[in-house]
Design a protein around this motif. Structure first.
Motif, mmCIF file in Angstrom:
data_model
loop_
_atom_site.group_PDB
_atom_site.id
_atom_site.type_symbol
_atom_site.label_atom_id
_atom_site.label_comp_id
_atom_site.label_asym_id
_atom_site.label_seq_id
_atom_site.Cartn_x
_atom_site.Cartn_y
_atom_site.Cartn_z
ATOM 1 N N LEU A 41 21.269 22.495 -26.430
ATOM 2 C CA LEU A 41 21.049 22.114 -27.814
ATOM 3 C C LEU A 41 20.525 20.684 -27.903
ATOM 4 N N VAL A 42 19.474 20.484 -28.706
ATOM 5 C CA VAL A 42 18.987 19.151 -29.048
ATOM 6 C C VAL A 42 19.035 19.029 -30.567
ATOM 7 N N ARG A 43 19.751 18.027 -31.051
ATOM 8 C CA ARG A 43 19.859 17.798 -32.496
ATOM 9 C C ARG A 43 18.799 16.778 -32.896
ATOM 10 N N LEU A 44 17.875 17.220 -33.762
ATOM 11 C CA LEU A 44 16.722 16.417 -34.156
ATOM 12 C C LEU A 44 16.867 15.997 -35.612
ATOM 13 N N GLY A 45 17.060 14.695 -35.847
ATOM 14 C CA GLY A 45 17.160 14.158 -37.195
ATOM 15 C C GLY A 45 15.782 13.761 -37.710
ATOM 16 N N VAL A 46 15.435 14.247 -38.901
ATOM 17 C CA VAL A 46 14.077 14.084 -39.422
ATOM 18 C C VAL A 46 14.134 13.716 -40.903
ATOM 19 N N PHE A 47 13.327 12.731 -41.304
ATOM 20 C CA PHE A 47 13.258 12.449 -42.734
ATOM 21 C C PHE A 47 12.390 13.497 -43.426
ATOM 22 N N LEU B 174 17.657 21.218 -36.555
ATOM 23 C CA LEU B 174 17.016 20.236 -37.433
ATOM 24 C C LEU B 174 18.035 19.710 -38.445
ATOM 25 N N LEU B 175 18.094 18.390 -38.571
ATOM 26 C CA LEU B 175 18.981 17.728 -39.523
ATOM 27 C C LEU B 175 18.127 16.859 -40.439
ATOM 28 N N GLN B 176 18.159 17.107 -41.738
ATOM 29 C CA GLN B 176 17.422 16.242 -42.653
ATOM 30 C C GLN B 176 18.199 14.946 -42.836
ATOM 31 N N LEU B 177 17.655 13.873 -42.291
ATOM 32 C CA LEU B 177 18.303 12.567 -42.337
ATOM 33 C C LEU B 177 17.249 11.516 -42.652
ATOM 34 N N GLU B 178 17.447 10.767 -43.720
ATOM 35 C CA GLU B 178 16.560 9.654 -44.026
ATOM 36 C C GLU B 178 16.869 8.501 -43.069
ATOM 37 N N PRO B 179 15.955 7.519 -42.946
ATOM 38 C CA PRO B 179 16.155 6.458 -41.939
ATOM 39 C C PRO B 179 17.506 5.764 -42.005
ATOM 40 N N HIS B 180 18.030 5.542 -43.229
ATOM 41 C CA HIS B 180 19.313 4.852 -43.318
ATOM 42 C C HIS B 180 20.466 5.732 -42.827
ATOM 43 N N GLU B 181 20.221 7.049 -42.684
ATOM 44 C CA GLU B 181 21.232 7.962 -42.174
ATOM 45 C C GLU B 181 21.027 8.297 -40.697
ATOM 46 N N SER B 182 19.755 8.375 -40.278
ATOM 47 C CA SER B 182 19.476 8.864 -38.927
ATOM 48 C C SER B 182 19.821 7.850 -37.844
ATOM 49 N N ALA C 113 23.153 12.837 -33.396
ATOM 50 C CA ALA C 113 21.773 13.289 -33.221
ATOM 51 C C ALA C 113 21.315 12.839 -31.837
ATOM 52 N N ASP C 114 20.449 13.638 -31.216
ATOM 53 C CA ASP C 114 19.934 13.299 -29.888
ATOM 54 C C ASP C 114 18.562 12.647 -29.958
ATOM 55 N N VAL C 115 17.773 13.036 -30.952
ATOM 56 C CA VAL C 115 16.442 12.476 -31.197
ATOM 57 C C VAL C 115 16.305 12.320 -32.707
ATOM 58 N N ILE C 116 15.674 11.253 -33.149
ATOM 59 C CA ILE C 116 15.384 11.126 -34.578
ATOM 60 C C ILE C 116 13.919 10.774 -34.773
ATOM 61 N N ILE C 117 13.387 11.169 -35.909
ATOM 62 C CA ILE C 117 12.089 10.690 -36.365
ATOM 63 C C ILE C 117 12.379 9.703 -37.479
ATOM 64 N N THR C 118 11.945 8.467 -37.298
ATOM 65 C CA THR C 118 12.243 7.418 -38.255
ATOM 66 C C THR C 118 11.000 6.551 -38.429
#
Length: 302
Positions: free
Chosen positions: A93-99, A125-133, A142-147
């Motif tokens: 499993l890879v948890r990917l946080g994305v705005f 996929l986890l919907q996370l804004e930058p202040h959350e991710s 989360a293992d990877v985030i897009i910020t």
């Protein structure tokens, strides 16, 4: 022998700040968290916590262990994954946080391709804004985030590795029949009397839009706030407001007109992972898929 679960609680205390917040994240009672941390002190023969009034904070030794704990736990995850797959095929499993605006434009295409090429890999996929991710990444949720590297409220630091993905312009979005539609670059000062649609308070885009309006010497008249860009586009399409949105957020299914700003504003979209041991194979292929998402503007070389 240190217990990994107790190390995780200590790491979360460093990230979240209070025993109560750690308890909520771990679905435990605050007394259970305190008891487990006391056991960790006994296991390490080290004072890790100290009380200041009614609050608990980490001692210097506790702070060192909390920061090292994240790397220890990551390394254990890597070893476990390698033992399961012998390093030949990305698994687990890879948890990917994305705005929000990057979900359909970047994350979904990447995850679709990964599901086809690596059937034993699961991407959540986890919907996370930058202040959350950023806190989620640092805390191990989360293992990877897009910020974005332009988010000033929670700066990126040396504990993270960054992978530039794209450059995204901020655009003025107006109804298709707006008098300004079809003209050149937009001077925001000309829109001081317009009704504005904003993101929810304290979000990245809400703070950015407010700052840009104030730099143009006016206080925007905000008539609605949506945490969903599609609702914002629908409101603008109906002629009820105008908005500042990132280019990735403008869904072409909506009849709106976009204009670049007279003073261009862009955000650098970046993937981030925790620095430490080399990322496991599953994380590497997720990063590679994000880097090769078709149709994205090239990241800035600056």
């Amino acid at each position: 022998m240190m217990n990994p679960w107790r190390l995780l609680l200590l790491s979360q205390l460093d990230t979240l700040g209070t025993v109560r917040a750690v308890a909520q994240a771990a679905n435990l009672s605050p007394s259970s968290v305190s008891q487990q941390l006391s056991v960790l002190e006994a296991e390490t023969h080290t004072r890790l916590l100290e009380r200041t009034g009614r609050r608990v904070r980490l001692t210097p030794a506790g702070l060192i262990l909390a920061r090292r704990a994240r790397a220890i736990l990551d390394h254990m995850d890597t070893v476990e994954t390698e033992l399961r797959g012998f390093g030949e095929e990305p698994v687990g499993l890879v948890r990917l946080g994305v705005f929000q605006s990057a979900i359909h434009t970047m994350a979904v295409p990447a995850v679709t391709r990964l599901a086809r090429e690596h059937p034993h890999l699961d991407v959540e996929l986890l919907q996370l804004e930058p202040h959350e991710s950023l806190p989620a990444l640092r805390g191990g949720d989360a293992d990877v985030i897009i910020t974005t590297t332009n988010f000033d409220d929670l700066p990126l630091g040396p504990d993270l590795d960054l992978v530039p993905l794209a450059t995204d312009p901020v655009l003025l979005v107006v109804p298709p029949d707006h008098p300004a539609a079809g003209r050149g670059a937009a001077d925001l000062a000309a829109y001081a009397d317009e009704p504005w649609a904003f993101d929810v308070p304290q979000s990245y885009m809400a703070n950015l839009a407010l700052r840009l309006c104030r730099q143009s010497r006016f206080e925007p008249r905000v008539v609605c706030r949506f945490g969903n860009y599609l609702m914002t586009l629908q409101h603008v399409e109906a002629g009820l407001s105008i908005a500042l949105l990132p280019g990735l957020a403008v869904d072409r299914r909506y009849r709106v007109t976009t204009r670049e700003l007279a003073t261009p504003v862009t955000r650098t979209i970046t993937a981030a992972v925790r620095r430490g041991s080399p990322p496991r194979a599953a994380v590497r292929v997720v990063l590679d898929a994000l880097r090769h998402t078709p149709g994205l503007p090239e990241p800035s070389r600056d």
